[in-house]
Design an enzyme around this catalytic site. Structure first.
Site, PDB file in Angstrom:
ATOM      1  N   CYS A   1     -62.158 -43.759   8.771  1.00  0.00           N
ATOM      2  CA  CYS A   1     -62.109 -42.525   7.957  1.00  0.00           C
ATOM      3  C   CYS A   1     -62.722 -41.427   8.815  1.00  0.00           C
ATOM      4  O   CYS A   1     -63.801 -40.917   8.521  1.00  0.00           O
ATOM      5  CB  CYS A   1     -62.867 -42.701   6.645  1.00  0.00           C
TER       6      CYS A   1
ATOM      7  N   GLY B   1     -64.327 -35.970  12.752  1.00  0.00           N
ATOM      8  CA  GLY B   1     -64.518 -36.574  14.054  1.00  0.00           C
ATOM      9  C   GLY B   1     -65.913 -36.561  14.631  1.00  0.00           C
ATOM     10  O   GLY B   1     -66.098 -36.948  15.790  1.00  0.00           O
ATOM     11  N   GLY B   2     -66.917 -36.150  13.866  1.00  0.00           N
ATOM     12  CA  GLY B   2     -68.261 -36.083  14.423  1.00  0.00           C
ATOM     13  C   GLY B   2     -68.769 -37.425  14.910  1.00  0.00           C
ATOM     14  O   GLY B   2     -69.295 -37.543  16.027  1.00  0.00           O
TER      15      GLY B   2
ATOM     16  N   ASP C   1     -66.850 -44.622   7.410  1.00  0.00           N
ATOM     17  CA  ASP C   1     -67.564 -43.512   6.754  1.00  0.00           C
ATOM     18  C   ASP C   1     -66.793 -43.245   5.466  1.00  0.00           C
ATOM     19  O   ASP C   1     -65.930 -42.375   5.397  1.00  0.00           O
ATOM     20  CB  ASP C   1     -67.583 -42.303   7.676  1.00  0.00           C
TER      21      ASP C   1
ATOM     22  N   CYS D   1     -72.118 -40.695   2.402  1.00  0.00           N
ATOM     23  CA  CYS D   1     -73.055 -39.575   2.243  1.00  0.00           C
ATOM     24  C   CYS D   1     -73.389 -39.439   0.756  1.00  0.00           C
ATOM     25  O   CYS D   1     -73.379 -38.346   0.191  1.00  0.00           O
ATOM     26  CB  CYS D   1     -72.487 -38.284   2.824  1.00  0.00           C
TER      27      CYS D   1
END
Length: 445
Positions: A267, A271-272, A333, A386
């Site tokens: 996921c 792109g971090g 993620d 998150c």
């Protein structure tokens, strides 16, 4: 409401011709509050037509109004004689923007009143000028009494269901979470160690007059004293640094693939974490996948700016294409409520609903089930959200472990976070990191 026939909502193009930043903010916020559109999407449509000089003000109005919206909405319920019609959601939003200016920003009252009333005309609704003028003037006289009459959740700038859920799930920490949710977030940077050492980049910041300190948790992270536009960051265009909260940077500390490993970021957009893994570890064969096609271009842009390479594909993590084969490591993620990053995405306060939590939990479980068969025996999967809700975190992972005999937890030997069943939970802190959950799972040989 004053007599008269309401006009059709103004188009962004009409508003932008008049250069009215408050009207643009009201139109963007109306789409979020009444239409369920994310603030990112609404701002992306509104921003191009606003002058470059006014864009920071547009963002300030939108982010600040949404951060305060439960309180502002409670005040408006007292100030309006009757609710506005749905087609006048832009006027409701304009009133909220006006209240935010009067109560929270250092803008003189007379300037706020004049500009906000005039914005009615830019919205194509001159009939609302008397209404907006009257409501805002009444607010300046009565705001203390009105504030005292607010429900506790509104006083704490949270919708009732969200406050109750935080109090239930985190009885010893909910005040910390609420304070963080109501506070603008710090700006953290991730230094690209392939191009420059952290200490050397910190010196470049000092030379540019930008104050910064090392992050408490992230080894590649710097926290700025004051947020700045990325155009002011030395070496940003050359890929020396990226913007990423320190909690998100921890993924690259926890998932440590060997050189040459095949890694799936399931996921990935924007792109971090993908980029951080490539910056940190040598010779990885990375597949960066996301189900949202419109989010893939920012991912490609980030890879290009940083000089990194990965295979970028559109795909559903629940139904991994057979042609991709198997992987040595996976990063998930997972889609979630975002309850740990409310301070960065204050539209969560108006977009999320209580029934979103079980819906996200079901989606997370389906993603884990879909990916697990494609992980090599002995491989590891880092699960992250998150969110601060156990229903999306330890409960999801515990259910997966119970149903998957060849899955086991790899203990996270870290100094940070709260023990949360099979993983670690970071809670958002006004002076610290965002709220993220991490679990590392291993597939038995």
């Amino acid at each position: 409401m004053p007599a008269g026939t309401p006009c059709a909502p103004a188009r962004y193009s009409d508003i932008n011709k008049r250069g009215d930043v408050r009207a643009a903010a009201a139109s963007a916020l109306a789409r979020v509050i009444a239409g369920g559109v994310s603030l990112d999407a609404a701002l992306a449509e509104a921003m191009p037509g606003v002058s470059e000089r006014d864009r920071p003000l547009l963002q300030q109005f939108c982010y600040g109004t949404l951060r305060e919206y439960p309180r502002l909405e409670g005040l408006l319920k007292q100030l309006l004689k009757s609710p506005l019609k749905r087609k006048d959601a832009d006027i409701q939003a304009l009133l909220a923007v006006g209240l935010h200016q009067l109560l929270d920003l250092r803008i003189p009252d007379h300037a706020t009143l004049s500009a906000t009333v005039e914005a009615c005309r830019s919205l194509g609704k001159p009939w609302a000028t008397r209404l907006v003028n009257g409501v805002l003037r009444s607010a300046t006289r009565r705001h203390e009494a009105l504030s005292q009459a607010l429900e506790p959740a509104a006083q704490l700038r949270h919708p009732p269901w969200l406050l109750e859920r935080l109090q239930q799930d985190w009885p010893a920490h909910w005040q910390q979470i609420v304070e963080a949710n109501n506070t603008p977030p710090p700006m953290c940077l991730r230094v690209n160690r392939r191009k420059i050492a952290l200490e050397d980049y910190a010196e470049k910041l000092r030379s540019a007059g930008i104050g910064a300190a090392r992050c408490a948790l992230a080894t590649d992270g710097l926290r700025l004293d004051t947020p700045v536009d990325v155009t002011r960051l030395p070496g940003f265009a050359e890929g020396q640094v990226s913007v990423q909260d320190e909690a998100a940077q921890l993924a690259a500390d926890l998932l440590v693939p060997p050189p040459g490993a095949r890694v799936l970021d399931a996921c990935a957009a924007p792109g971090g974490k993908t980029c951080h893994l490539l910056e940190r570890y040598e010779a990885l064969d990375v597949v960066a996948m996301d189900s949202a096609s419109h989010r893939l271009q920012p991912l490609r842009d980030n890879l290009a700016r940083l000089g990194l390479g990965a295979q970028v594909i559109e795909g559903d993590a629940r139904l991994l294409p057979e042609a991709l084969g198997v992987f040595d490591a996976m990063l998930v993620d997972a889609p979630c409520s975002g309850s740990g990053v409310v301070r960065r995405h204050p539209d969560i306060k108006v977009l999320r609903r209580p029934d979103d939590i079980p819906r996200y939990s079901d989606l997370q479980a389906a993603i884990l089930r879909g990916l697990w068969p494609r992980l090599r025996p002995g491989g590891v999967l880092l699960y992250a959200t998150c969110s601060v809700f156990p229903g999306e975190n330890q409960a999801t992972v515990a259910d997966f472990l119970a149903a998957t005999p060849n899955a086991e937890v790899q203990p996270l030997e870290v100094r940070w976070g709260i023990d949360a069943g099979p993983g670690k939970q970071l809670l958002p802190c006004a002076t610290g990191s965002d709220g993220l959950f991490y679990t590392l799972l291993r597939k038995r040989d």
